[in-house]
Design an enzyme around this catalytic site. Structure first.
Site, PDB file in Angstrom:
ATOM      1  N   GLU A 125      30.008  11.572  82.380  1.00 17.14           N
ATOM      2  CA  GLU A 125      29.485  11.602  83.759  1.00 17.14           C
ATOM      3  C   GLU A 125      28.153  12.351  83.826  1.00 17.14           C
ATOM      4  O   GLU A 125      27.255  11.965  84.566  1.00 17.14           O
ATOM      5  CB  GLU A 125      30.495  12.270  84.719  1.00 17.14           C
ATOM      6  N   SER A 211      22.307   9.422  62.491  1.00 14.92           N
ATOM      7  CA  SER A 211      22.570   8.106  63.111  1.00 14.92           C
ATOM      8  C   SER A 211      22.548   6.896  62.175  1.00 14.92           C
ATOM      9  O   SER A 211      23.345   5.984  62.349  1.00 14.92           O
ATOM     10  CB  SER A 211      21.565   7.845  64.230  1.00 14.92           C
ATOM     11  N   HIS A 340      30.633   1.626  73.681  1.00 12.84           N
ATOM     12  CA  HIS A 340      30.165   2.167  72.400  1.00 12.84           C
ATOM     13  C   HIS A 340      29.486   3.521  72.610  1.00 12.84           C
ATOM     14  O   HIS A 340      29.742   4.492  71.899  1.00 12.84           O
ATOM     15  CB  HIS A 340      29.192   1.185  71.740  1.00 12.84           C
ATOM     16  N   SER A 341      28.581   3.571  73.570  1.00 10.19           N
ATOM     17  CA  SER A 341      27.898   4.825  73.912  1.00 10.19           C
ATOM     18  C   SER A 341      27.416   4.665  75.342  1.00 10.19           C
ATOM     19  O   SER A 341      27.674   3.625  75.983  1.00 10.19           O
ATOM     20  CB  SER A 341      26.697   5.051  72.994  1.00 10.19           C
TER      21      SER A 341
HETATM   22  C1  LIG Z   1      21.522   1.329  59.549  1.00 11.62           C
HETATM   23  C2  LIG Z   1      21.860   1.149  60.982  1.00 11.62           C
HETATM   24  N1  LIG Z   1      21.926  -0.081  61.525  1.00 11.62           N
HETATM   25  C3  LIG Z   1      22.237  -0.243  62.816  1.00 11.62           C
HETATM   26  C4  LIG Z   1      22.465   0.844  63.611  1.00 11.62           C
HETATM   27  C5  LIG Z   1      22.808   0.638  65.084  1.00 11.62           C
HETATM   28  N2  LIG Z   1      24.224   0.949  65.311  1.00 11.62           N
HETATM   29  C6  LIG Z   1      24.599   2.159  65.768  1.00 11.62           C
HETATM   30  S1  LIG Z   1      26.265   2.298  65.887  1.00 11.62           S
HETATM   31  C7  LIG Z   1      26.498   0.712  65.366  1.00 11.62           C
HETATM   32  C8  LIG Z   1      27.896   0.137  65.249  1.00 11.62           C
HETATM   33  C9  LIG Z   1      28.760   0.852  64.275  1.00 11.62           C
HETATM   34  O1  LIG Z   1      30.074   0.411  64.396  1.00 11.62           O
HETATM   35  P1  LIG Z   1      31.254   1.103  63.649  1.00 11.62           P
HETATM   36  O2  LIG Z   1      30.830   1.533  62.304  1.00 11.62           O
HETATM   37  O3  LIG Z   1      32.421   0.219  63.729  1.00 11.62           O
HETATM   38  O4  LIG Z   1      31.504   2.464  64.462  1.00 11.62           O
HETATM   39  P2  LIG Z   1      32.039   2.663  65.954  1.00 11.62           P
HETATM   40  O5  LIG Z   1      30.819   2.753  66.835  1.00 11.62           O
HETATM   41  O6  LIG Z   1      32.905   1.511  66.285  1.00 11.62           O
HETATM   42  O7  LIG Z   1      32.770   3.954  65.971  1.00 11.62           O
HETATM   43  C10 LIG Z   1      25.281   0.094  65.095  1.00 11.62           C
HETATM   44  C11 LIG Z   1      25.120  -1.287  64.630  1.00 11.62           C
HETATM   45  C12 LIG Z   1      22.380   2.121  63.012  1.00 11.62           C
HETATM   46  N3  LIG Z   1      22.622   3.231  63.708  1.00 11.62           N
HETATM   47  N4  LIG Z   1      22.086   2.250  61.714  1.00 11.62           N
END
Ligand SMILES: Cc1ncc(C[n+]2csc(CCOP(=O)(O)OP(=O)(O)O)c2C)c(N)n1
Ligand SMILES: [Mg+2]
Length: 450
Positions: A125, A211, A340-341
Site C-alpha cells: 500500500e 535483480s 509479480h511486483s
Molecule cells: C536476466 C534477467 N532477465 C529478465 C529479467 C526480468 N525479470 C524480473 S523477474 C522475472 C521473472 C522471474 O520469474 P521467477 O524466476 O519464476 O520468479 P518469481 O518472480 O516467480 O518469484 C523476469 C523475467 C531480469 N530481472 N533479469
C-alpha cells in the site's frame, strides 16, 4: 593424420583434465597413439576392462546396450511426486513423517508467516500511495520461506533471488531493517543505494539481492565450493524461481555444483509464473526437479504450501549436502497469489477465479493455522489479537522510517573501493556542485548533511 591429432591434444586435454601433462609427454613421443592410451597409468579415467565389454564403456555415460530404436520421451511418465506431510485440513497423513516441532517453534513459524503477510500488505500500500518506489510481496509462498529457513544452520550462507523475505525474517532481520531498506533512509544498511526489497546483511549470512535473474546461482556454487574447501560443516542454500531456471547461469551453476561436489541446496520456488509467463510456456519437461538427475543431483519435489513438508525436505537435503558434500535440488510447488511486483497487474494474464482458488483453498498460512487449531494451540481470539498487534508494529515502524532523512549524497559512491579513486571523486564533486547550484530543483532537505 596422426600427427595432426597429436598436435591437437593439448586443447582436448584442457577440456578433459583426466589426462595430465606426463601422459601428454608420453603421447607426444609415442609413435603408436592407441598403444600409449592403453599403457598409460597416469590417466584417472577408468580403463575399460575386457571382461565388462558386454556393457558400453564410453567415458561419458554409464548405461546398457539396447537393440530397440527408442527415443527417451518426457511425456510418458507420471512425473516426480509431490512430497507432503499434512493434508489441506492440517492433518498429518503419516505420523512417522511428523517432524514433531514444539508448540513454541510452530507458533514462531506461524507468527513469522503472518507478520510477513501484514508487512507485505502495508508496504504494498505504501508503494501504491507513492511513499516508496517499488515492492514485491510473498503472498502464498510463506510456507516455502519459513519451512526452509527453520531447517538450516544460522551460519549457512543464503543466496536469494528477491522473493524470500520470510527467510530473512526468520534469520532475525528486524521490521526496522526491512522498512528502512524499502524507504532507503539513512538507517538502511545499504544507505539507500539499492532498490526496495534488495536486502542483504553480512551478520545474518544473507548475500545482497541482485535483480538480474540467476546471477546468484553460480556465485552460490562458488561459496559452497569455498565452504567445502574450508571444511566448516556448513552449506549454502540458493533460492531461485522456476522462471530463473531458464537462464544459462542456472545450468552453469547446477553443472559446476555437481561436478565439483559442492555442499549446496538449490531451492526452486515454483510459483507458476515468471511475471506473466505461465510455467507451460516456460518449459516442456516435468518441472525443475526432473532436471536434477540429468546433472547427477539428488532431487525432490515438495508441496510448498505444507510448511512441515518443506521443513522435512530441507533438513534432509542439508544433511545430504553437508555429510556427503553434494548438491541437492528441491522444487517447492506453490502459487504466487500476489502480482509479480508493484510494476505488474496480473489481472491482465490470469483469472480472478484462479487466484481465488489458491487463496481460499490451498494457502500455507491457513493450513498451518488448521494444524495449530487441531492441536488446540491457536484460536480465533489469539488470531485477532495477533493480527492487531502485527498491524500496529508495522505501522509504527513505517511512521518512524518515514521521518528519517536519506543518507548524505557523499555516501552515494562510497564503499565500492576501500579508498575512493580519483575518477569517482571527480564525479562526486561534480554532482555536489551541480546540486548546490540548482538546489531549488532538488529535495535537498530530505538528505542528511554530510
Ligand atoms: C536476466 C534477467 N532477465 C529478465 C529479467 C526480468 N525479470 C524480473 S523477474 C522475472 C521473472 C522471474 O520469474 P521467477 O524466476 O519464476 O520468479 P518469481 O518472480 O516467480 O518469484 C523476469 C523475467 C531480469 N530481472 N533479469
Ligand atoms: Mg515464478
Amino acid at each position: 593424420m596422426m600427427a595432426a591429432i597429436i598436435r591437437s591434444l593439448p586443447s582436448i586435454c584442457f577440456k578433459y583434465p583426466k589426462y595430465n601433462s606426463s601422459f601428454l609427454k608420453t603421447v607426444s613421443k609415442s609413435t603408436n597413439f592407441q598403444e600409449t592410451c592403453f599403457r598409460s597409468e597416469s590417466t584417472t579415467q577408468q580403463i575399460p576392462k575386457l571382461e565388462e565389454f558386454d556393457k558400453p564403456q564410453f567415458p561419458g555415460s554409464q548405461s546398457r546396450w539396447t537393440e530397440k530404436l527408442e527415443f527417451v520421451r518426457g511425456d510418458i511418465y507420471d512425473g516426480i511426486p509431490v512430497y507432503r506431510v499434512m493434508n489441506r485440513d492440517g492433518n498429518i497423513i503419516d505420523p512417522s513423517h511428523d517432524p514433531k516441532l514444539s508448540q513454541e517453534m510452530i507458533t514462531r513459524l506461524y507468527k513469522g508467516m503472518t507478520l510477513l503477510n501484514t508487512m507485505d500488505r502495508i508496504l504494498y500500500e505504501s508503494q501504491r500511495q507513492g511513499r516508496i518506489s517499488f515492492y514485491m510481496t510473498s503472498f502464498g509462498e510463506e510456507g516455502t520461506h519459513f519451512g526452509s529457513a527453520a531447517a538450516l544452520d544460522p551460519q549457512d550462507m543464503i543466496y536469494g533471488q528477491y522473493r524470500e523475505t520470510g527467510v530473512l525474517m526468520y534469520r532475525g532481520y528486524t521490521l526496522d531493517q526491512f522498512v528502512n531498506q524499502c524507504y532507503g533512509n539513512k538507517n538502511d544498511i545499504g544507505k539507500g543505494r539499492q532498490m526496495p526489497v534488495h536486502y542483504g546483511i553480512k551478520a545474518l549470512n544473507f548475500v545482497s539481492i541482485s535483480s538480474p535473474l540467476a546471477t546468484q546461482m553460480p556465485q552460490a556454487v562458488g561459496s559452497a565450493y569455498a565452504l567445502k574447501r574450508s571444511q566448516t560443516g556448513l552449506c549454502v542454500i540458493c533460492y531461485f524461481g522456476e522462471g530463473a531456471s531458464s537462464e544459462g547461469d542456472a545450468h552453469a551453476a547446477l553443472n559446476f555444483a555437481a561436478t565439483l561436489s559442492c555442499p549446496i541446496i538449490f531451492f526452486c520456488r515454483n510459483n507458476g509464473y515468471a511475471i506473466s509467463t505461465p510455467t507451460h510456456e516456460q518449459y516442456k519437461g516435468d518441472g525443475i526437479a526432473a532436471r536434477g538427475p540429468a546433472y547427477g543431483i539428488p532431487s525432490i519435489r515438495v508441496d510448498g504450501n505444507d510448511i512441515l513438508a518443506v521443513y522435512n525436505v530441507t533438513k534432509a537435503a542439508r544433511q545430504l549436502a553437508v555429510e556427503e558434500s553434494k548438491p541437492v535440488l528441491i522444487e517447492a510447488m506453490t502459487y504466487r497469489i500476489g502480482h509479480h511486483s508493484t510494476s505488474d497487474d496480473s489481472s491482465a494474464y490470469r483469472s480472478v477465479d484462479e487466484v481465488r482458488f489458491w487463496h481460499q483453498k490451498d494457502h500455507p498460512i491457513s493450513r498451518l493455522r488448521k494444524y495449530m487449531e487441531n492441536q488446540k494451540w491457536w484460536d480465533e481470539n489469539k488470531e485477532k489479537a495477533w493480527k492487531e498487534e502485527t498491524k500496529k508494529q508495522v505501522m509504527q515502524t513505517v511512521v518512524k522510517a518515514e521521518k528519517l532523512k536519506r543518507a548524505p549524497i557523499d555516501e552515494m559512491l562510497k564503499d565500492v573501493y576501500d579508498e575512493m579513486p580519483p575518477h569517482l571523486k571527480e564525479q562526486l564533486d561534480a554532482v555536489k556542485a551541480h546540486v548546490e547550484q540548482y538546489h531549488e530543483h532538488y529535495p535537498v532537505d530530505n538528505y542528511e548533511k554530510a
